[in-house]
Enzyme design. Sequence first.
Site, PDB file in Angstrom:
ATOM      1  N   ASP A  53      -4.614   4.504  -4.148  1.00  0.00           N
ATOM      2  CA  ASP A  53      -3.931   3.786  -5.223  1.00  0.00           C
ATOM      3  C   ASP A  53      -4.899   3.046  -6.137  1.00  0.00           C
ATOM      4  O   ASP A  53      -4.808   3.147  -7.362  1.00  0.00           O
ATOM      5  CB  ASP A  53      -2.911   2.808  -4.633  1.00  0.00           C
ATOM      6  CG  ASP A  53      -1.931   3.496  -3.694  1.00  0.00           C
ATOM      7  OD1 ASP A  53      -1.674   4.701  -3.879  1.00  0.00           O
ATOM      8  OD2 ASP A  53      -1.442   2.837  -2.765  1.00  0.00           O
ATOM      9  N   GLU A 164       5.621   2.650  -2.405  1.00  0.00           N
ATOM     10  CA  GLU A 164       5.289   1.351  -1.818  1.00  0.00           C
ATOM     11  C   GLU A 164       6.367   0.330  -2.165  1.00  0.00           C
ATOM     12  O   GLU A 164       6.782  -0.481  -1.332  1.00  0.00           O
ATOM     13  CB  GLU A 164       3.931   0.890  -2.349  1.00  0.00           C
ATOM     14  CG  GLU A 164       3.396  -0.400  -1.781  1.00  0.00           C
ATOM     15  CD  GLU A 164       2.027  -0.733  -2.341  1.00  0.00           C
ATOM     16  OE1 GLU A 164       1.027  -0.433  -1.654  1.00  0.00           O
ATOM     17  OE2 GLU A 164       1.941  -1.278  -3.461  1.00  0.00           O
TER      18      GLU A 164
END
Length: 273
Positions: A53, A164
């Site tokens: 990420d 997420e």
Amino acid sequence: MSDIQSIIVREMKVKPQIDSQEETESILQFIKNYVQSHEFIQSLVLGISGGQDSTLAGKLCQMAVESLREEGRECEFIAVKLPYGQQKDADEVEDALEYIQPDRTITVNIKPAVDQSVASLKEAGIELTDFQRGNEKARERMKVQFSIASNTSGIVIGTDHSAENVTGFFTKYGDGAADIAPLFGLDKRQGKQLLQYLDAPQHLYDKVPTADLEDDKPQLPDEEALGVTYQDIDDYLEGKQVPCEAKAKIEQHYVRNAHKRELAYTRYTWPKN
């Protein structure tokens, strides 16, 4: 799709599939538009962990500021290394930085600050669990990034994406705090797809995702902590059918962690009965 899955998919903005070029250009334009609409912004600040990420967000930020400078707008990307003592995957952080090629890199060891905070709380009669100490690390890392952003007239970039976000797998006011979150709307596999498109080293996007915040469980994989795989989470967000057990776990995470996706309520915004 069930009604609740439809609601969640709409909220998380995930597409069933993406075009890598179009998605990359859309994210870059979003970052650039935000900078251009705020005269004070001179830097973009992001902590680099060596995972998928932050590697993707960092690369996109560097690309965005380079494009802005070509258009006459001065702005720099500041990558921040935030180890807690000796980071176990420090080599992968360096690999990510080599790939991103940030304008500037700053290193801040958060261990002294975190340890002192934990010790001060203990002196006050509050002894944190290992999980709670992990949240201290996440919040200290974000505090450092905001301090650097303040010092350099910048903004903090978040790495929160929809896989997420839907599970609440972030620390409230820790890694969940940022000025902008350019990866929102992507699931985990789509982030990997963009890194492949952007010619990232394979070991960076194939790395097992881990928050690595708990001392008692170093390098604990996200999927083990969540009790559900990213494949199932991504399938769910793309509107596909997933096993009943996985569906129930995802929706349980979504409901239980709803407070993390909300700003502080006032007496004027709290829903009335």
